[in-house]
Design a protein around this motif. Sequence first.
Motif, PDB file in Angstrom:
ATOM      1  N   TRP A  94      -9.380 -13.665   2.658  1.00  0.00           N
ATOM      2  CA  TRP A  94      -8.734 -12.952   1.564  1.00  0.00           C
ATOM      3  C   TRP A  94      -8.786 -11.439   1.726  1.00  0.00           C
ATOM      4  O   TRP A  94      -7.883 -10.738   1.263  1.00  0.00           O
ATOM      5  CB  TRP A  94      -9.377 -13.351   0.233  1.00  0.00           C
ATOM      6  N   THR A  95      -9.821 -10.924   2.351  1.00  0.00           N
ATOM      7  CA  THR A  95      -9.985  -9.468   2.429  1.00  0.00           C
ATOM      8  C   THR A  95      -9.566  -8.877   3.757  1.00  0.00           C
ATOM      9  O   THR A  95      -9.434  -7.655   3.857  1.00  0.00           O
ATOM     10  CB  THR A  95     -11.450  -9.087   2.153  1.00  0.00           C
ATOM     11  N   THR A  96      -9.368  -9.705   4.769  1.00  0.00           N
ATOM     12  CA  THR A  96      -9.009  -9.177   6.095  1.00  0.00           C
ATOM     13  C   THR A  96      -7.687  -9.752   6.589  1.00  0.00           C
ATOM     14  O   THR A  96      -6.734  -9.004   6.843  1.00  0.00           O
ATOM     15  CB  THR A  96     -10.121  -9.495   7.114  1.00  0.00           C
ATOM     16  N   PHE A  97      -7.612 -11.064   6.721  1.00  0.00           N
ATOM     17  CA  PHE A  97      -6.433 -11.662   7.343  1.00  0.00           C
ATOM     18  C   PHE A  97      -5.206 -11.594   6.438  1.00  0.00           C
ATOM     19  O   PHE A  97      -4.092 -11.381   6.928  1.00  0.00           O
ATOM     20  CB  PHE A  97      -6.727 -13.108   7.740  1.00  0.00           C
ATOM     21  N   LEU A  98      -5.385 -11.787   5.141  1.00  0.00           N
ATOM     22  CA  LEU A  98      -4.239 -11.697   4.240  1.00  0.00           C
ATOM     23  C   LEU A  98      -3.657 -10.285   4.176  1.00  0.00           C
ATOM     24  O   LEU A  98      -2.441 -10.109   4.354  1.00  0.00           O
ATOM     25  CB  LEU A  98      -4.627 -12.196   2.844  1.00  0.00           C
ATOM     26  N   PRO A  99      -4.458  -9.221   3.957  1.00  0.00           N
ATOM     27  CA  PRO A  99      -3.872  -7.870   3.934  1.00  0.00           C
ATOM     28  C   PRO A  99      -3.238  -7.452   5.262  1.00  0.00           C
ATOM     29  O   PRO A  99      -2.158  -6.862   5.280  1.00  0.00           O
ATOM     30  CB  PRO A  99      -5.064  -6.969   3.587  1.00  0.00           C
ATOM     31  N   THR A 100      -3.897  -7.776   6.380  1.00  0.00           N
ATOM     32  CA  THR A 100      -3.326  -7.387   7.664  1.00  0.00           C
ATOM     33  C   THR A 100      -2.046  -8.162   7.971  1.00  0.00           C
ATOM     34  O   THR A 100      -1.120  -7.621   8.588  1.00  0.00           O
ATOM     35  CB  THR A 100      -4.350  -7.610   8.787  1.00  0.00           C
ATOM     36  N   SER A 101      -1.978  -9.427   7.551  1.00  0.00           N
ATOM     37  CA  SER A 101      -0.747 -10.192   7.746  1.00  0.00           C
ATOM     38  C   SER A 101       0.394  -9.604   6.926  1.00  0.00           C
ATOM     39  O   SER A 101       1.541  -9.529   7.397  1.00  0.00           O
ATOM     40  CB  SER A 101      -0.974 -11.660   7.367  1.00  0.00           C
ATOM     41  N   LEU A 102       0.103  -9.170   5.698  1.00  0.00           N
ATOM     42  CA  LEU A 102       1.137  -8.547   4.869  1.00  0.00           C
ATOM     43  C   LEU A 102       1.607  -7.227   5.482  1.00  0.00           C
ATOM     44  O   LEU A 102       2.813  -6.925   5.466  1.00  0.00           O
ATOM     45  CB  LEU A 102       0.600  -8.318   3.460  1.00  0.00           C
ATOM     46  N   LEU A 103       0.689  -6.450   6.029  1.00  0.00           N
ATOM     47  CA  LEU A 103       1.086  -5.194   6.671  1.00  0.00           C
ATOM     48  C   LEU A 103       1.942  -5.464   7.908  1.00  0.00           C
ATOM     49  O   LEU A 103       2.924  -4.754   8.164  1.00  0.00           O
ATOM     50  CB  LEU A 103      -0.155  -4.386   7.049  1.00  0.00           C
ATOM     51  N   ALA A 104       1.569  -6.487   8.683  1.00  0.00           N
ATOM     52  CA  ALA A 104       2.386  -6.838   9.843  1.00  0.00           C
ATOM     53  C   ALA A 104       3.769  -7.317   9.420  1.00  0.00           C
ATOM     54  O   ALA A 104       4.775  -7.002  10.075  1.00  0.00           O
ATOM     55  CB  ALA A 104       1.679  -7.909  10.674  1.00  0.00           C
ATOM     56  N   ALA A 105       3.850  -8.051   8.303  1.00  0.00           N
ATOM     57  CA  ALA A 105       5.148  -8.511   7.807  1.00  0.00           C
ATOM     58  C   ALA A 105       6.004  -7.333   7.338  1.00  0.00           C
ATOM     59  O   ALA A 105       7.215  -7.306   7.558  1.00  0.00           O
ATOM     60  CB  ALA A 105       4.941  -9.507   6.666  1.00  0.00           C
ATOM     61  N   ILE A 106       5.380  -6.342   6.687  1.00  0.00           N
ATOM     62  CA  ILE A 106       6.131  -5.163   6.258  1.00  0.00           C
ATOM     63  C   ILE A 106       6.629  -4.384   7.470  1.00  0.00           C
ATOM     64  O   ILE A 106       7.777  -3.926   7.509  1.00  0.00           O
ATOM     65  CB  ILE A 106       5.256  -4.278   5.358  1.00  0.00           C
ATOM     66  N   GLY A 107       5.764  -4.239   8.486  1.00  0.00           N
ATOM     67  CA  GLY A 107       6.198  -3.553   9.700  1.00  0.00           C
ATOM     68  C   GLY A 107       7.341  -4.276  10.383  1.00  0.00           C
ATOM     69  O   GLY A 107       8.298  -3.650  10.854  1.00  0.00           O
ATOM     70  N   TYR A 108       7.256  -5.596  10.430  1.00  0.00           N
ATOM     71  CA  TYR A 108       8.355  -6.373  11.014  1.00  0.00           C
ATOM     72  C   TYR A 108       9.616  -6.243  10.178  1.00  0.00           C
ATOM     73  O   TYR A 108      10.732  -6.216  10.710  1.00  0.00           O
ATOM     74  CB  TYR A 108       7.954  -7.842  11.133  1.00  0.00           C
ATOM     75  N   GLY A 109       9.468  -6.158   8.859  1.00  0.00           N
ATOM     76  CA  GLY A 109      10.639  -6.051   7.986  1.00  0.00           C
ATOM     77  C   GLY A 109      11.451  -4.801   8.219  1.00  0.00           C
ATOM     78  O   GLY A 109      12.652  -4.776   7.926  1.00  0.00           O
ATOM     79  N   THR A 110      10.844  -3.757   8.771  1.00  0.00           N
ATOM     80  CA  THR A 110      11.614  -2.545   9.056  1.00  0.00           C
ATOM     81  C   THR A 110      12.657  -2.783  10.149  1.00  0.00           C
ATOM     82  O   THR A 110      13.635  -2.027  10.236  1.00  0.00           O
ATOM     83  CB  THR A 110      10.678  -1.403   9.487  1.00  0.00           C
ATOM     84  N   LEU A 111      12.453  -3.818  10.961  1.00  0.00           N
ATOM     85  CA  LEU A 111      13.454  -4.144  11.981  1.00  0.00           C
ATOM     86  C   LEU A 111      14.717  -4.732  11.373  1.00  0.00           C
ATOM     87  O   LEU A 111      15.761  -4.775  12.034  1.00  0.00           O
ATOM     88  CB  LEU A 111      12.872  -5.137  12.991  1.00  0.00           C
ATOM     89  N   LEU A 112      14.634  -5.187  10.130  1.00  0.00           N
ATOM     90  CA  LEU A 112      15.782  -5.795   9.464  1.00  0.00           C
ATOM     91  C   LEU A 112      16.615  -4.776   8.692  1.00  0.00           C
ATOM     92  O   LEU A 112      17.674  -5.135   8.170  1.00  0.00           O
ATOM     93  CB  LEU A 112      15.306  -6.893   8.505  1.00  0.00           C
ATOM     94  N   LEU A 113      16.150  -3.544   8.601  1.00  0.00           N
ATOM     95  CA  LEU A 113      16.912  -2.514   7.905  1.00  0.00           C
ATOM     96  C   LEU A 113      18.118  -2.093   8.730  1.00  0.00           C
ATOM     97  O   LEU A 113      18.131  -2.263   9.962  1.00  0.00           O
ATOM     98  CB  LEU A 113      16.017  -1.309   7.612  1.00  0.00           C
TER      99      LEU A 113
END
Length: 239
Positions: A94-113
């Motif tokens: 909850w404190t490590t893998f979930l936040p880092t996965s969300l940050l990686a998803a946001i970074g990947y989402g910039t490729l869709l802009l």
Amino acid sequence: MNPLVITVNVKSTVYCDFQLRWYPWDDPHCFLNLKVTNVPSFGLLVDGTSTVTMRPELLEEYEVVECRLQETPHPTNNLTLLVHLTRRYQYHLWTTFLPTSLLAAIGYGTLLLPLEAFAERGSMSLTTLLMFIALYTETNSSLPSTAYLKHIDVWFVFSLIFLTLVINVHLMTFLADSESAGQSVRPTPSRHLTHVSAPPFAKRVRDRMAVPKRILRMSTVLFALVFIIFTLVYFLAIV
């Protein structure tokens, strides 16, 4: 003859040498050597009937899987206590893998802009990387120090490289777009001053953005496959 039962409460601090390569999914074992000094060297025999009657089930970071006395072939006053632990990894989920996965998803989402939104893509991906570095620094300060990479460190290193490569893709598309724009407005020298009709403006813009769009499309598919494959391999390795 009446049996004699002696109960002695002993509190001691014991240091165990744990191997933390699979942290936080490690499964450590701890061997404690106990010497009973008030009995002769042949006064104790540990066999299959010897048990540990009381032990905690849950610790702050571990669950106690097993706690037993190691059997001895001959009477002795040296006892070996085996403690088998398993780490409670839910905290890191909850404190490590979930936040880092969300940050990686946001970074990947910039490729869709859209390609034209370079400022938004660049600022979002760079902010995501800086937030990830801050989270990594804070989390790493609370992790046990080792001379080797732990399993959780592999996740951090991969995510850091992943977000860095996303920023590099945005830079590549910007450079490719700038180079195409420069080539589209560059005049072609001619020895004869004849009128040459220029291609329509929309076609020039479309041709100019073809290469950067192709880079974005390929990166979108490639980055998604890499992240999914790594995540599957990462978590299947601990099963």
